[in-house]
Design an enzyme around this catalytic site. Structure first.
Site, PDB file in Angstrom:
ATOM      1  N   GLU A 155      -5.686   4.076   5.673  1.00 54.14           N
ATOM      2  CA  GLU A 155      -5.287   4.119   4.106  1.00 54.14           C
ATOM      3  C   GLU A 155      -5.710   5.387   3.473  1.00 54.14           C
ATOM      4  OE1 GLU A 155      -6.055   0.514   1.127  1.00 54.14           O
ATOM      5  OE2 GLU A 155      -5.973  -0.131   2.990  1.00 54.14           O
ATOM      6  N   ARG A 177       0.999  -1.153   0.048  1.00 55.73           N
ATOM      7  CA  ARG A 177       0.147   0.075  -0.129  1.00 55.73           C
ATOM      8  C   ARG A 177       0.943   1.349  -0.109  1.00 55.73           C
ATOM      9  NH1 ARG A 177      -2.210  -3.656  -1.043  1.00 55.73           N
ATOM     10  NH2 ARG A 177      -3.986  -4.659  -0.622  1.00 55.73           N
ATOM     11  N   SER A 221     -11.396  -0.348   2.738  1.00 50.97           N
ATOM     12  CA  SER A 221     -10.480  -0.885   3.843  1.00 50.97           C
ATOM     13  C   SER A 221     -10.078   0.436   4.424  1.00 50.97           C
ATOM     14  CB  SER A 221      -9.420  -1.719   3.455  1.00 50.97           C
ATOM     15  OG  SER A 221     -10.089  -3.158   3.124  1.00 50.97           O
TER      16      SER A 221
END
Length: 380
Positions: free
Chosen positions: A372, A169, A248
């Site tokens: 995130e 990520r 998420s």
């Protein structure tokens, strides 16, 4: 759709995000072609002031007071096939192409390599920035290069995969390189018989009724992934209130193996690549490296953020009193805007719930979850 180059003042941003929260931008410009994007970006940078690039809006939380700067909305489209080695197909994809439209295109043309990334919202240009991944695939496995407009030089450069510094990520862009992704070039398998890449994720394999490593028709894999994501509210759907989220909200934390041993044995964990121990180099250029005792690289493991949240006592559907933000009723890792259907909700409520989740997990397990999404004109 706003024509390329036509600016909007005091432009609402909430409707351009999947969370449907946030105030207006002082100025919004939309580019529907790559030449227009180049022109708008260079003009914006020459004028000075704050700026932000907006793609599909699936990974951003806009502050309630809005953004006192220019938002450059990337709405470019196009998929072009390039020469490639035998058995492979290369596609150059414009940054504004919706990601799932690209995945659908590859499946329809019998190309394998990103089918497990079906249903992820957002734009193609954002995919390498976040190094998106799901169900055993990461976009890094399919990227060859991308074209990037550098803010410092104002010039376009082609960045091969090894310059992108892709990790879980993360990428060189999330570490400070500023500019705009113009297009991304992918290399995919020309799948004879229409078979997928080996299925690498246990839940997906179980859904498909195959062993991990098995291969099935690409379309079957895509359909299964879309079904799994929809069951978790992870496919944007106007009829599903759980889908008004940023996906998420927290990344799965990566901790040392020693720390992981302090957690309950039932906590899911996956081993990741070890970090090599540092080597001490003397400052005196005439000296040899300092002799050091042999050290073993420290192993790290990835934990499940969803498991940590659930076992910190936060259940699906949880909401703070009076808040428009809630934990999804389908997936503990998603924070949703429950007032999106009526045009309400606030970034402040989303942030308050996120802080509450962080605090509970930290108190219970000593792990600080990292968000995130990108926060624009707002802090968690």
């Amino acid at each position: 759709m706003t024509e390329s180059g036509a600016p909007q003042s005091d432009a609402p941003l909430a409707g351009f995000t999947t969370l449907r929260v946030g105030g207006p931008a002082a100025r919004l410009v939309t580019a529907t072609t790559e030449p227009a994007l180049l022109e708008l970006a260079r003009e914006t940078w020459a004028e000075g002031g704050d700026w932000f690039v907006l793609g599909g809006g699936s990974n951003v939380v806009v502050g309630d007071d809005g953004f006192d700067g220019t938002v450059i909305r990337v709405a470019t489209r196009g998929i072009a096939q390039l020469p490639a080695p035998e058995g492979l197909v290369r596609l150059r994809v414009q940054a504004g192409e919706p990601w799932d439209d690209l995945v659908r295109h590859t499946v329809e043309h019998g190309l394998s390599g990103i089918e497990a990334l079906s249903g992820i919202p957002g734009s193609t240009g954002a995919a390498p920035i976040q190094n998106i991944g799901a169900y055993g695939q990461e976009v890094s496995s399919a990227i060859v290069s991308l074209d990037f407009l550098d803010e410092i030089t104002g010039e376009v450069r082609r960045m091969p995969l090894d310059e992108l510094e892709l990790s879980y990520r993360s990428s060189v862009f999330k570490r400070g390189l500023r500019g705009i992704v113009l297009s991304v070039t992918f290399e995919l398998q020309d799948a004879s018989g229409g078979l997928s890449a080996p299925v690498a994720y246990a839940q997906l394999a179980a859904t498909l009724g195959v062993e991990v490593g098995g291969r099935l028709p690409i379309r079957d894999v895509r359909d299964a992934v879309l079904g799994l994501r929809a069951s978790k509210g992870m496919v944007l759907d106007a009829g599903d209130p759980d889908s008004f989220s940023a996906g998420s909200f927290f990344t799965n934390p990566i901790v040392t193996e020693n720390f992981a041993r302090t957690l309950p044995a039932s906590a899911p964990r996956w081993q990741v690549e070890p970090e090599e121990p540092a080597v001490v180099i003397p400052l005196d250029g005439d000296s040899l490296p300092v002799d050091q005792p042999e050290r073993i690289a420290e192993y790290h493991v990835k934990l499940s953020a969803a498991w940590l949240i659930e076992h910190a006592g936060i259940r699906k559907g949880f909401a703070l009193p009076g808040s428009t933000a809630a934990i999804s009723s389908k997936h503990t890792l998603a924070l949703v805007n429950t007032a999106a259907g009526s045009g309400g909700g606030s970034a402040a409520d989303i942030a308050e719930l996120a802080r509450y989740v962080q605090g509970r997990v930290l108190a219970e397990f000593g792990v600080l979850l990292q968000p995130e999404p990108v926060f624009l004109a707002h802090e968690l």
